[in-house]
Motif scaffolding. Structure first.
Motif, PDB file in Angstrom:
ATOM      1  N   GLU A   7     -70.015-101.933   1.219  1.00  0.00           N
ATOM      2  CA  GLU A   7     -70.560-102.024  -0.140  1.00  0.00           C
ATOM      3  C   GLU A   7     -69.861-103.132  -0.902  1.00  0.00           C
ATOM      4  O   GLU A   7     -68.677-103.362  -0.740  1.00  0.00           O
ATOM      5  N   ASN A   8     -70.640-103.809  -1.745  1.00  0.00           N
ATOM      6  CA  ASN A   8     -70.100-104.984  -2.434  1.00  0.00           C
ATOM      7  C   ASN A   8     -70.116-104.807  -3.940  1.00  0.00           C
ATOM      8  O   ASN A   8     -70.591-105.617  -4.673  1.00  0.00           O
ATOM      9  N   GLY A   9     -69.550-103.700  -4.386  1.00  0.00           N
ATOM     10  CA  GLY A   9     -69.421-103.512  -5.817  1.00  0.00           C
ATOM     11  C   GLY A   9     -68.152-104.134  -6.318  1.00  0.00           C
ATOM     12  O   GLY A   9     -67.545-104.915  -5.657  1.00  0.00           O
ATOM     13  N   SER A  10     -67.658-103.799  -7.558  1.00  0.00           N
ATOM     14  CA  SER A  10     -66.462-104.428  -8.107  1.00  0.00           C
ATOM     15  C   SER A  10     -65.897-103.740  -9.321  1.00  0.00           C
ATOM     16  O   SER A  10     -66.538-102.922  -9.917  1.00  0.00           O
ATOM     17  N   ALA A  11     -64.598-104.081  -9.796  1.00  0.00           N
ATOM     18  CA  ALA A  11     -63.958-103.404 -10.916  1.00  0.00           C
ATOM     19  C   ALA A  11     -63.193-104.266 -11.886  1.00  0.00           C
ATOM     20  O   ALA A  11     -62.776-105.310 -11.552  1.00  0.00           O
ATOM     21  N   ALA A  12     -62.786-103.782 -13.142  1.00  0.00           N
ATOM     22  CA  ALA A  12     -62.017-104.575 -14.093  1.00  0.00           C
ATOM     23  C   ALA A  12     -61.561-103.928 -15.365  1.00  0.00           C
ATOM     24  O   ALA A  12     -61.887-102.817 -15.629  1.00  0.00           O
ATOM     25  N   GLU A  13     -60.794-104.654 -16.269  1.00  0.00           N
ATOM     26  CA  GLU A  13     -60.229-104.112 -17.499  1.00  0.00           C
ATOM     27  C   GLU A  13     -60.360-105.134 -18.604  1.00  0.00           C
ATOM     28  O   GLU A  13     -60.494-106.289 -18.359  1.00  0.00           O
ATOM     29  N   VAL A  14     -60.296-104.698 -19.855  1.00  0.00           N
ATOM     30  CA  VAL A  14     -60.470-105.622 -20.962  1.00  0.00           C
ATOM     31  C   VAL A  14     -59.355-105.391 -21.954  1.00  0.00           C
ATOM     32  O   VAL A  14     -58.903-104.291 -22.140  1.00  0.00           O
ATOM     33  N   HIS A  15     -58.904-106.446 -22.609  1.00  0.00           N
ATOM     34  CA  HIS A  15     -57.818-106.309 -23.568  1.00  0.00           C
ATOM     35  C   HIS A  15     -58.245-105.464 -24.750  1.00  0.00           C
ATOM     36  O   HIS A  15     -57.541-104.594 -25.198  1.00  0.00           O
ATOM     37  N   GLU A  16     -59.429-105.724 -25.304  1.00  0.00           N
ATOM     38  CA  GLU A  16     -59.905-104.988 -26.454  1.00  0.00           C
ATOM     39  C   GLU A  16     -61.213-104.316 -26.083  1.00  0.00           C
ATOM     40  O   GLU A  16     -62.109-104.919 -25.531  1.00  0.00           O
ATOM     41  N   VAL A  17     -61.285-103.028 -26.436  1.00  0.00           N
ATOM     42  CA  VAL A  17     -62.454-102.259 -26.039  1.00  0.00           C
ATOM     43  C   VAL A  17     -63.725-102.840 -26.620  1.00  0.00           C
ATOM     44  O   VAL A  17     -64.753-102.883 -25.984  1.00  0.00           O
ATOM     45  N   HIS A  18     -63.656-103.314 -27.850  1.00  0.00           N
ATOM     46  CA  HIS A  18     -64.868-103.783 -28.508  1.00  0.00           C
ATOM     47  C   HIS A  18     -65.168-105.235 -28.222  1.00  0.00           C
ATOM     48  O   HIS A  18     -66.193-105.737 -28.628  1.00  0.00           O
ATOM     49  N   GLU A  19     -64.274-105.906 -27.512  1.00  0.00           N
ATOM     50  CA  GLU A  19     -64.493-107.334 -27.277  1.00  0.00           C
ATOM     51  C   GLU A  19     -65.609-107.539 -26.283  1.00  0.00           C
ATOM     52  O   GLU A  19     -65.700-106.846 -25.276  1.00  0.00           O
ATOM     53  N   CYS A  36     -62.855-106.598  -8.301  1.00  0.00           N
ATOM     54  CA  CYS A  36     -62.314-107.955  -8.309  1.00  0.00           C
ATOM     55  C   CYS A  36     -63.145-108.940  -7.504  1.00  0.00           C
ATOM     56  O   CYS A  36     -63.140-110.137  -7.808  1.00  0.00           O
ATOM     57  N   GLU A  37     -63.847-108.479  -6.513  1.00  0.00           N
ATOM     58  CA  GLU A  37     -64.566-109.396  -5.643  1.00  0.00           C
ATOM     59  C   GLU A  37     -66.039-109.547  -6.000  1.00  0.00           C
ATOM     60  O   GLU A  37     -66.706-110.428  -5.467  1.00  0.00           O
ATOM     61  N   VAL A  38     -66.549-108.699  -6.908  1.00  0.00           N
ATOM     62  CA  VAL A  38     -67.962-108.799  -7.261  1.00  0.00           C
ATOM     63  C   VAL A  38     -68.154-108.976  -8.759  1.00  0.00           C
ATOM     64  O   VAL A  38     -68.673-109.978  -9.217  1.00  0.00           O
ATOM     65  N   HIS A  39     -67.709-107.994  -9.536  1.00  0.00           N
ATOM     66  CA  HIS A  39     -68.084-107.971 -10.949  1.00  0.00           C
ATOM     67  C   HIS A  39     -67.111-108.707 -11.856  1.00  0.00           C
ATOM     68  O   HIS A  39     -67.516-109.231 -12.889  1.00  0.00           O
ATOM     69  N   LEU A  40     -65.845-108.726 -11.529  1.00  0.00           N
ATOM     70  CA  LEU A  40     -64.834-109.274 -12.445  1.00  0.00           C
ATOM     71  C   LEU A  40     -64.009-110.349 -11.764  1.00  0.00           C
ATOM     72  O   LEU A  40     -62.780-110.348 -11.819  1.00  0.00           O
ATOM     73  N   THR A  41     -64.703-111.266 -11.122  1.00  0.00           N
ATOM     74  CA  THR A  41     -64.028-112.323 -10.380  1.00  0.00           C
ATOM     75  C   THR A  41     -63.138-113.164 -11.276  1.00  0.00           C
ATOM     76  O   THR A  41     -62.086-113.651 -10.840  1.00  0.00           O
ATOM     77  N   TYR A  42     -63.526-113.339 -12.523  1.00  0.00           N
ATOM     78  CA  TYR A  42     -62.804-114.245 -13.418  1.00  0.00           C
ATOM     79  C   TYR A  42     -62.012-113.489 -14.487  1.00  0.00           C
ATOM     80  O   TYR A  42     -61.635-114.075 -15.491  1.00  0.00           O
ATOM     81  N   LYS A  43     -61.771-112.217 -14.279  1.00  0.00           N
ATOM     82  CA  LYS A  43     -60.956-111.427 -15.203  1.00  0.00           C
ATOM     83  C   LYS A  43     -59.571-111.234 -14.589  1.00  0.00           C
ATOM     84  O   LYS A  43     -59.421-110.502 -13.603  1.00  0.00           O
ATOM     85  N   PRO A  44     -58.539-111.865 -15.145  1.00  0.00           N
ATOM     86  CA  PRO A  44     -57.230-111.824 -14.487  1.00  0.00           C
ATOM     87  C   PRO A  44     -56.537-110.473 -14.541  1.00  0.00           C
ATOM     88  O   PRO A  44     -55.804-110.108 -13.612  1.00  0.00           O
ATOM     89  N   ASN A  45     -56.746-109.698 -15.601  1.00  0.00           N
ATOM     90  CA  ASN A  45     -55.983-108.459 -15.757  1.00  0.00           C
ATOM     91  C   ASN A  45     -56.209-107.490 -14.604  1.00  0.00           C
ATOM     92  O   ASN A  45     -55.261-106.908 -14.070  1.00  0.00           O
ATOM     93  N   ILE A  46     -57.471-107.271 -14.232  1.00  0.00           N
ATOM     94  CA  ILE A  46     -57.759-106.306 -13.182  1.00  0.00           C
ATOM     95  C   ILE A  46     -57.200-106.767 -11.841  1.00  0.00           C
ATOM     96  O   ILE A  46     -56.741-105.969 -11.031  1.00  0.00           O
ATOM     97  N   HIS A  47     -57.188-108.076 -11.605  1.00  0.00           N
ATOM     98  CA  HIS A  47     -56.602-108.604 -10.368  1.00  0.00           C
ATOM     99  C   HIS A  47     -55.099-108.342 -10.336  1.00  0.00           C
ATOM    100  O   HIS A  47     -54.545-107.979  -9.282  1.00  0.00           O
TER     101      HIS A  47
END
Length: 743
Positions: free
Chosen positions: A50-62, A464-475
């Motif tokens: 399966e090729n899904g993906s994961a991540a995090e954001v600094h501000e919830v509303h951003e 990290c490999e599908v949805h949030l490739t360019y989000k550094p925090n989750i990596h």
């Protein structure tokens, strides 16, 4: 429950309205992928991972940004397959380039896809859909379009492969499951004995993967109707029994269908053999007891000589069938009432979710809060089940065979496992609507990590490999996760891949250096920092930053002040106006042997005073030199000489600075920001350090000139003032500590 029932149709209508047009090329707005991965169905075992993906954001509303590919030139046209058409439409290459040059622009992709559909060009549509679904795999409507494209072109096997591939990514998608099943129903030869078996297996995979979704009613209804069409009324009843235990949006309609089927069919035709025989025996026993009592009453009233009418043994009367129906409904009504209670608990959470599908547009704060609240509640339900084994858990089951005679209470472990599965389903639903928000991926991994490291790792991989490739925090969270669990090789790989994706990001290079340092590879840590220093010479600020990090590593851990000094001195040649470099070099010299480093300290001060620094910073360095002389010099003449130089500097910088140094600062005091620039601070702001009163004057200097004594005494008194804190220096050398103890 009237309020819930009254709003059933409203929510259903809203859901249908959202579903319609989802993934349609002419509708470039909502890609409503209302689901995410659960366990892979058996139909998919032989397919790719399966090729899904994961991540995090600094501000919830951003609003999270869609990924920006830094190298659009790396994209090339896929090679043409044997079955593809030759020449592409006229505007295809232009739209293709526009989409790949700006891959975060969702509209560019939908323009490309719409153009390909209008041109009815199989090759162009196939290439566009493949590229689009790699970048946006949660848009289930486009998986359906891709499958339809292959089917219209006569490639039924490819159409099935497309559906399976899409279901691997979003196995919670009820719409995609229904589309896949309808595809099989339209292409399989149902006269073959294996075809119904395969369809039933796919139905089971579907309800196992997506049957607990609150909006899964259409999938259950399709399964039930198909079993009826096959003439398997007992199987249809068994499926109805299962869905009666699942809290769904249209839960009451399933109970109505069950009652309708029960009243329109003979009980023995729809119930399992075990349940039917049990109910038949108990109802007969009850009927015999009633008849015996009735017979006794009739015997007393019967005329003499008249015999009792004979009743054929083993005959199932309509009265008996009606009693069986009553007992069946009595049992199901308890299940229905329990399930209705579960629906009540979830209704306001479900009602608060307005966009359960994926879209690149950001969610507002209320939607993010709604998902967090729903997850909090579902996890709390799991915790309460764990603590209280006497609690009657939800009677939900998506797996299950035909209904048993009497619903039985599940053991505590089974209840917890069932509720854990519900929590996971909710997380997966959330990660469709909130796929671009790192915080939800991180929260899911934290939940899974307590149960299975491998499952948490799989979620990190999807993120990290599908949805949030360019989000550094989750990596970086992933790398920390791997390091915490002892897999340093994978942690290195994650950080190296992130640095290739986002080159020049300082925090990633520092994480890599810190990882090697913690692993005991000090040489490798130094090499990474030296490489960063060498690569950043064209960026003075970044070069100074890396140089300071390298110098501290060499000084604190390498115990090599000489090499650290060289690094800072070389950096000062590139950035002579960087006060932080001067500060760190001065700190290095001061931390050494005070007698051996006296000249080096003075040289640092002289270099700083000659550099293009701000007046406040120069005063700070001059004062530090004076403090060092006072603390460690073995010659009072040396101390007085440094003091005189300091006074001259104050005069050169103007009366305002002199007044500030002597404690006569006005309502507007100077402070230092993090970047070293002076900013005004209101007089009402508290001092950086508390004032230390002077209770004992400095001792007289024997053999010295009285004017010098007065000057030196004045310095000592002035030195006690807390004004050094107003320069914002980080008190590395205890500037604000009183020279004389307080009373």
């Amino acid at each position: 429950m009237d309020d819930v029932n009254a709003t059933d149709s409203i929510m259903a209508a809203e859901g249908c309205e959202e579903m319609s047009g989802n993934g349609e090329l002419e509708e470039s707005s909502a890609m409503e992928a209302s689901e995410v991965p659960a366990s892979p169905p058996t139909e998919m075992v032989k397919m790719s991972e399966e090729n899904g993906s994961a991540a995090e954001v600094h501000e919830v509303h951003e609003a999270p940004e869609a990924p920006v590919d830094p190298h659009p030139e790396n994209f090339s046209m896929p090679a043409a397959a044997d079955d593809e058409e030759g020449e592409l439409p006229a505007d295809f290459e232009r739209l293709w380039k526009a989409a790949h040059d700006n891959p975060q622009d969702f509209t560019s992709w939908t323009d490309l896809l719409q153009y390909c559909e209008q041109e009815s060009h199989v090759t162009a549509s196939r290439r566009a859909l493949e590229a689009f679904l790699v970048r946006y795999p949660l848009c289930y409507g486009y998986w359906k379009k891709y499958a339809d494209l292959e089917r219209r072109a006569g490639y039924n096997d490819k159409a099935e492969e497309v559906c399976i591939q899409g279901l691997q990514v979003i196995p919670l998608s009820v719409d995609l499951w229904i589309h896949y099943i309808n595809l099989l129903l339209g292409t399989l030869d149902m006269n073959l004995p294996e075809s119904p078996v395969r369809i039933r297996r796919v139905f089971e995979d579907a309800v196992q993967a997506a049957g607990l979704d609150f909006h899964s009613d259409r999938l259950w209804d399709l399964y039930i109707e198909w079993e009826k069409e096959q003439g398997n009324m007992k199987n249809a009843t068994a499926v109805l029994d299962r869905v009666l235990k699942v809290p769904t949006q249209l839960y009451n309609t399933h109970y109505d269908k069950f009652k309708e089927q029960l009243n329109s069919q003979e009980p023995k035709e729809i119930l399992s053999l075990e349940e039917y025989e049990e109910l038949r025996a108990s109802c007969r026993q009850s009927q015999k007891a009633e008849r015996a009592e009735q017979a006794q009453e009739e015997e007393e009233e019967r005329p003499p000589g008249e015999e009792e009418p004979a009743t054929p043994e083993g005959t199932d009367t309509e009265e008996l069938m009606q009693k069986i129906r009553e007992q069946v409904l009595l049992r199901r009504d308890k299940v229905y009432q329990d399930n209705e209670g579960e629906v009540r608990k979830r209704w306001h959470f479900e009602d608060a979710i307005k966009r359960p599908y994926f879209h690149v547009k950001p969610l507002d704060r209320l939607q993010l809060r709604a998902w967090h609240s729903y997850l909090d509640w579902e996890i709390a339900q799991l915790s309460s089940d764990t603590k209280d084994s006497d609690q009657d858990p939800n009677q939900a089951a998506t797996e299950g065979s035909e209904v048993t005679a009497q619903p039985q209470e599940a053991p505590e472990d089974a209840a917890v496992a069932r509720d854990d599965y519900r929590v996971r389903i909710l997380f997966e639903r959330c990660l469709i609507a909130c796929a671009l928000y790192e915080e939800f991926w991180t929260r899911y991994t934290q939940y899974l990590e307590l149960q299975s490291v491998d499952e948490a790792r799989a979620v990190f991989k999807r993120a990290c490999e599908v949805h949030l490739t360019y989000k550094p925090n989750i990596h970086m969270h992933w790398a920390t996760f791997e390091e915490r669990h002892g897999d340093l090789t994978e942690a290195r790989r994650v950080l190296e891949a992130l640095e290739k994706t986002l080159p020049g990001l300082a925090v990633v290079r520092l994480r890599r250096a810190a990882l090697e340092r913690r692993a005991g590879q000090l040489d490798q840590s130094e090499a990474l920092l030296r490489e960063a220093v060498a690569e950043s010479k064209e960026k003075p600020t970044l070069h100074a930053f890396y140089s300071i990090k390298l110098a501290r590593l060499l000084l604190k851990l390498g115990r090599n002040p000489s090499r650290a000094r060289t690094v800072l001195q070389e950096a000062l040649e590139i950035s002579p106006d960087n006060d932080k470099l001067h500060m760190n070099l001065l700190e290095l010299e001061v931390s050494g042997d005070p007698w051996a480093s006296a000249e080096a300290v003075q040289e640092c001060v002289t270099r700083a005073l000659a550099a293009p620094l701000t007046p406040d910073t120069k005063i700070l360095f001059s004062q530090r030199g004076l403090q060092f002389a006072e603390d460690y010099s073995n010659s009072i003449q040396r101390v007085l000489s440094v003091y005189d130089e300091h006074q001259k500097l104050l005069q050169e910088l103007g009366g305002t600075k002199r007044g500030a140094e002597n404690g006569d600062e006005d309502p507007e005091k100077l402070s230092k920001s993090d970047d070293g620039s002076a900013v005004a601070v209101s007089a009402t702001a508290p001092p950086t350090m508390p004032h230390v009163p002077i209770t004992t004057p400095p001792p007289p200097v024997m053999g010295a000139d009285m004017s010098a004594q007065a000057g030196y005494g004045g310095y000592s008194n002035w030195y006690q003032q807390p004004q050094y804190g107003s320069y914002g220096y980080q008190n590395t050398w205890n500037y604000n500590q009183g020279y004389y103890p307080p009373s």
